[in-house]
Design a protein around this motif. Sequence first.
Motif, PDB file in Angstrom:
ATOM      1  N   VAL A  66      64.024 -16.621 -51.978  1.00  0.00           N
ATOM      2  CA  VAL A  66      63.682 -17.453 -50.823  1.00  0.00           C
ATOM      3  C   VAL A  66      63.440 -18.880 -51.285  1.00  0.00           C
ATOM      4  O   VAL A  66      62.655 -19.128 -52.200  1.00  0.00           O
ATOM      5  CB  VAL A  66      62.431 -16.910 -50.109  1.00  0.00           C
ATOM      6  CG1 VAL A  66      62.109 -17.763 -48.884  1.00  0.00           C
ATOM      7  CG2 VAL A  66      62.624 -15.447 -49.723  1.00  0.00           C
TER       8      VAL A  66
ATOM      9  N   ASN B 227      63.091  -6.656 -52.086  1.00  0.00           N
ATOM     10  CA  ASN B 227      63.745  -6.674 -50.783  1.00  0.00           C
ATOM     11  C   ASN B 227      62.986  -5.865 -49.727  1.00  0.00           C
ATOM     12  O   ASN B 227      63.092  -6.121 -48.539  1.00  0.00           O
ATOM     13  CB  ASN B 227      65.166  -6.129 -50.902  1.00  0.00           C
ATOM     14  CG  ASN B 227      66.004  -6.457 -49.683  1.00  0.00           C
ATOM     15  OD1 ASN B 227      65.703  -7.405 -48.977  1.00  0.00           O
ATOM     16  ND2 ASN B 227      67.061  -5.691 -49.449  1.00  0.00           N
ATOM     17  N   ASN B 228      62.162  -4.885 -50.171  1.00  0.00           N
ATOM     18  CA  ASN B 228      61.414  -4.100 -49.207  1.00  0.00           C
ATOM     19  C   ASN B 228      59.995  -4.619 -48.999  1.00  0.00           C
ATOM     20  O   ASN B 228      59.170  -3.968 -48.370  1.00  0.00           O
ATOM     21  CB  ASN B 228      61.343  -2.639 -49.656  1.00  0.00           C
ATOM     22  CG  ASN B 228      60.703  -2.470 -51.023  1.00  0.00           C
ATOM     23  OD1 ASN B 228      60.301  -3.463 -51.627  1.00  0.00           O
ATOM     24  ND2 ASN B 228      60.604  -1.234 -51.487  1.00  0.00           N
TER      25      ASN B 228
ATOM     26  N   GLN C  85      66.771  -4.396 -55.865  1.00  0.00           N
ATOM     27  CA  GLN C  85      67.162  -5.268 -54.775  1.00  0.00           C
ATOM     28  C   GLN C  85      66.055  -6.294 -54.530  1.00  0.00           C
ATOM     29  O   GLN C  85      64.891  -5.942 -54.371  1.00  0.00           O
ATOM     30  CB  GLN C  85      67.383  -4.459 -53.493  1.00  0.00           C
ATOM     31  CG  GLN C  85      68.594  -3.542 -53.527  1.00  0.00           C
ATOM     32  CD  GLN C  85      69.883  -4.290 -53.258  1.00  0.00           C
ATOM     33  OE1 GLN C  85      69.875  -5.432 -52.761  1.00  0.00           O
ATOM     34  NE2 GLN C  85      71.008  -3.665 -53.585  1.00  0.00           N
ATOM     35  N   VAL C  86      66.438  -7.581 -54.508  1.00  0.00           N
ATOM     36  CA  VAL C  86      65.451  -8.643 -54.336  1.00  0.00           C
ATOM     37  C   VAL C  86      65.934  -9.651 -53.303  1.00  0.00           C
ATOM     38  O   VAL C  86      67.119  -9.694 -52.946  1.00  0.00           O
ATOM     39  CB  VAL C  86      65.176  -9.378 -55.673  1.00  0.00           C
ATOM     40  CG1 VAL C  86      64.585  -8.428 -56.708  1.00  0.00           C
ATOM     41  CG2 VAL C  86      66.447 -10.039 -56.212  1.00  0.00           C
ATOM     42  N   ARG C  87      64.967 -10.436 -52.822  1.00  0.00           N
ATOM     43  CA  ARG C  87      65.253 -11.579 -51.965  1.00  0.00           C
ATOM     44  C   ARG C  87      64.857 -12.839 -52.707  1.00  0.00           C
ATOM     45  O   ARG C  87      63.769 -12.910 -53.275  1.00  0.00           O
ATOM     46  CB  ARG C  87      64.460 -11.503 -50.663  1.00  0.00           C
ATOM     47  CG  ARG C  87      64.927 -10.444 -49.696  1.00  0.00           C
ATOM     48  CD  ARG C  87      64.118 -10.501 -48.418  1.00  0.00           C
ATOM     49  NE  ARG C  87      62.733 -10.076 -48.632  1.00  0.00           N
ATOM     50  CZ  ARG C  87      61.695 -10.529 -47.938  1.00  0.00           C
ATOM     51  NH1 ARG C  87      61.863 -11.458 -47.011  1.00  0.00           N
ATOM     52  NH2 ARG C  87      60.486 -10.065 -48.162  1.00  0.00           N
TER      53      ARG C  87
ATOM     54  N   HIS D  50      65.965 -20.877 -46.520  1.00  0.00           N
ATOM     55  CA  HIS D  50      67.178 -20.233 -47.025  1.00  0.00           C
ATOM     56  C   HIS D  50      66.818 -18.973 -47.790  1.00  0.00           C
ATOM     57  O   HIS D  50      65.855 -18.950 -48.560  1.00  0.00           O
ATOM     58  CB  HIS D  50      67.940 -21.197 -47.928  1.00  0.00           C
ATOM     59  CG  HIS D  50      69.226 -20.649 -48.452  1.00  0.00           C
ATOM     60  ND1 HIS D  50      70.279 -20.299 -47.633  1.00  0.00           N
ATOM     61  CD2 HIS D  50      69.632 -20.370 -49.715  1.00  0.00           C
ATOM     62  CE1 HIS D  50      71.277 -19.849 -48.365  1.00  0.00           C
ATOM     63  NE2 HIS D  50      70.905 -19.882 -49.639  1.00  0.00           N
ATOM     64  N   GLU D  51      67.590 -17.909 -47.602  1.00  0.00           N
ATOM     65  CA  GLU D  51      67.309 -16.630 -48.248  1.00  0.00           C
ATOM     66  C   GLU D  51      68.599 -16.007 -48.758  1.00  0.00           C
ATOM     67  O   GLU D  51      69.631 -16.022 -48.082  1.00  0.00           O
ATOM     68  CB  GLU D  51      66.631 -15.700 -47.243  1.00  0.00           C
ATOM     69  CG  GLU D  51      66.242 -14.348 -47.793  1.00  0.00           C
ATOM     70  CD  GLU D  51      65.479 -13.520 -46.763  1.00  0.00           C
ATOM     71  OE1 GLU D  51      66.051 -12.529 -46.261  1.00  0.00           O
ATOM     72  OE2 GLU D  51      64.323 -13.886 -46.466  1.00  0.00           O
ATOM     73  N   GLN D  52      68.545 -15.461 -49.976  1.00  0.00           N
ATOM     74  CA  GLN D  52      69.681 -14.745 -50.550  1.00  0.00           C
ATOM     75  C   GLN D  52      69.226 -13.351 -50.960  1.00  0.00           C
ATOM     76  O   GLN D  52      68.117 -13.176 -51.467  1.00  0.00           O
ATOM     77  CB  GLN D  52      70.224 -15.463 -51.788  1.00  0.00           C
ATOM     78  CG  GLN D  52      70.793 -16.835 -51.542  1.00  0.00           C
ATOM     79  CD  GLN D  52      71.410 -17.413 -52.805  1.00  0.00           C
ATOM     80  OE1 GLN D  52      72.460 -16.977 -53.261  1.00  0.00           O
ATOM     81  NE2 GLN D  52      70.735 -18.399 -53.375  1.00  0.00           N
ATOM     82  N   LEU D  53      70.107 -12.372 -50.765  1.00  0.00           N
ATOM     83  CA  LEU D  53      69.831 -11.001 -51.169  1.00  0.00           C
ATOM     84  C   LEU D  53      70.743 -10.627 -52.320  1.00  0.00           C
ATOM     85  O   LEU D  53      71.865 -11.111 -52.435  1.00  0.00           O
ATOM     86  CB  LEU D  53      70.059 -10.042 -49.997  1.00  0.00           C
ATOM     87  CG  LEU D  53      69.255 -10.286 -48.720  1.00  0.00           C
ATOM     88  CD1 LEU D  53      69.618  -9.241 -47.665  1.00  0.00           C
ATOM     89  CD2 LEU D  53      67.767 -10.261 -49.006  1.00  0.00           C
TER      90      LEU D  53
ATOM     91  N   ARG E 147      61.219 -12.064 -54.348  1.00  0.00           N
ATOM     92  CA  ARG E 147      60.474 -10.969 -53.740  1.00  0.00           C
ATOM     93  C   ARG E 147      61.327  -9.708 -53.746  1.00  0.00           C
ATOM     94  O   ARG E 147      62.549  -9.771 -53.621  1.00  0.00           O
ATOM     95  CB  ARG E 147      60.096 -11.306 -52.284  1.00  0.00           C
ATOM     96  CG  ARG E 147      59.366 -12.625 -52.117  1.00  0.00           C
ATOM     97  CD  ARG E 147      59.190 -12.959 -50.646  1.00  0.00           C
ATOM     98  NE  ARG E 147      58.657 -14.327 -50.493  1.00  0.00           N
ATOM     99  CZ  ARG E 147      58.535 -14.934 -49.328  1.00  0.00           C
ATOM    100  NH1 ARG E 147      58.900 -14.324 -48.221  1.00  0.00           N
ATOM    101  NH2 ARG E 147      58.050 -16.169 -49.271  1.00  0.00           N
TER     102      ARG E 147
ATOM    103  N   GLN F 172      75.512 -10.336 -56.496  1.00  0.00           N
ATOM    104  CA  GLN F 172      75.862 -10.214 -55.091  1.00  0.00           C
ATOM    105  C   GLN F 172      77.289  -9.701 -54.962  1.00  0.00           C
ATOM    106  O   GLN F 172      78.017  -9.603 -55.961  1.00  0.00           O
ATOM    107  CB  GLN F 172      75.719 -11.573 -54.384  1.00  0.00           C
ATOM    108  CG  GLN F 172      74.299 -12.129 -54.414  1.00  0.00           C
ATOM    109  CD  GLN F 172      74.213 -13.504 -53.773  1.00  0.00           C
ATOM    110  OE1 GLN F 172      74.867 -14.445 -54.200  1.00  0.00           O
ATOM    111  NE2 GLN F 172      73.385 -13.608 -52.733  1.00  0.00           N
TER     112      GLN F 172
END
Length: 323
Positions: free
Chosen positions: A280, A320-321, A276-278, A284-287, A318, A303
Amino acid sequence: MLGAILTRLADGRFHSGEALGEALGVSRAAIWKTLKRLEEQGYPLQRVRGKGYRVPRGACLLDPAVIRAQLPAALSERWQWHLHQQVDSTNAEAQRSLLPGAPHPLVVLAEQQVAGRGRRGRPWSSPYGQNIYLSVVEPVSGGAHGLEGLSLLVGLCLVQSLEDVGYRGCQLKWPNDVLLNGAKLAGVLLEISGDLTGEALVVIGVGVNVLMEAADGVDQAWTSLYRTGQSAPLDRNQLVAAFLLRLAPAMEIFRAEGFAPFRDAWQQRDAWAGQQVRVVSGAHEQLGVAAGVTTRGALLLQQEQGVQEISGGEVSLRLNNAT
């Protein structure tokens, strides 16, 4: 004198100041002053009373002649070579060294950078004599479009060259970092010069943490080859030669076929595959889940609504945690 001292110490054994002074024809005090300056800059120098001084086995100053001797003649002669004791950054120095009207491929090395830069302008810790600060200037066609996937390819060449000399466990973080045990070991910074739509030159900046034990102002987890404790070479000349031996033939393939031939090898070393990543980009941010890369080097982000392709630029990836 420093180069001569490190040559004597490169066997990894202790040498007394008196013995070093006698061998080099200087006083023990001169040896002490020279090594004290190096030690104050964070160099991994051991000083033990009654034994003398010791540095990690293979530690040495950079020497283009030594590097070139490890390369085929055609490759050694391909580039113009520049070594500096101190520069703002090797990428900036490479840009300044380009000859107007008849640019030539270059290799620019430095023992220290005083304004080293990472991606998005972040500072890159660059102490004297401890790491690899290297820029290679190569021609590319297609301008900025012709660079798609190149930062991934350079990172792959770095990992493969480290594997060639015995380092294990290095992985790649999209788009331009090399990780070891989850911490940053090396980075890539590309800058283009010339026609942004046609024939151009790319400055390939590479930084590798080799001997560094401490870093001021670094806001992320990092490591160095020395800190890993692996029994592989710490000779920066050998490491540079191994990288150039990988980069040169890879660039020939890249010019003809792009990143596609290297995609599988990159994905085999993808540090965050399936995690799981972000993503950025500014505010704006997407997971999503990191799902590899395309043949052009874009990140695939899985997604709920499907797979998104994320290009480079001002994008930050990055876990996600992570903060």
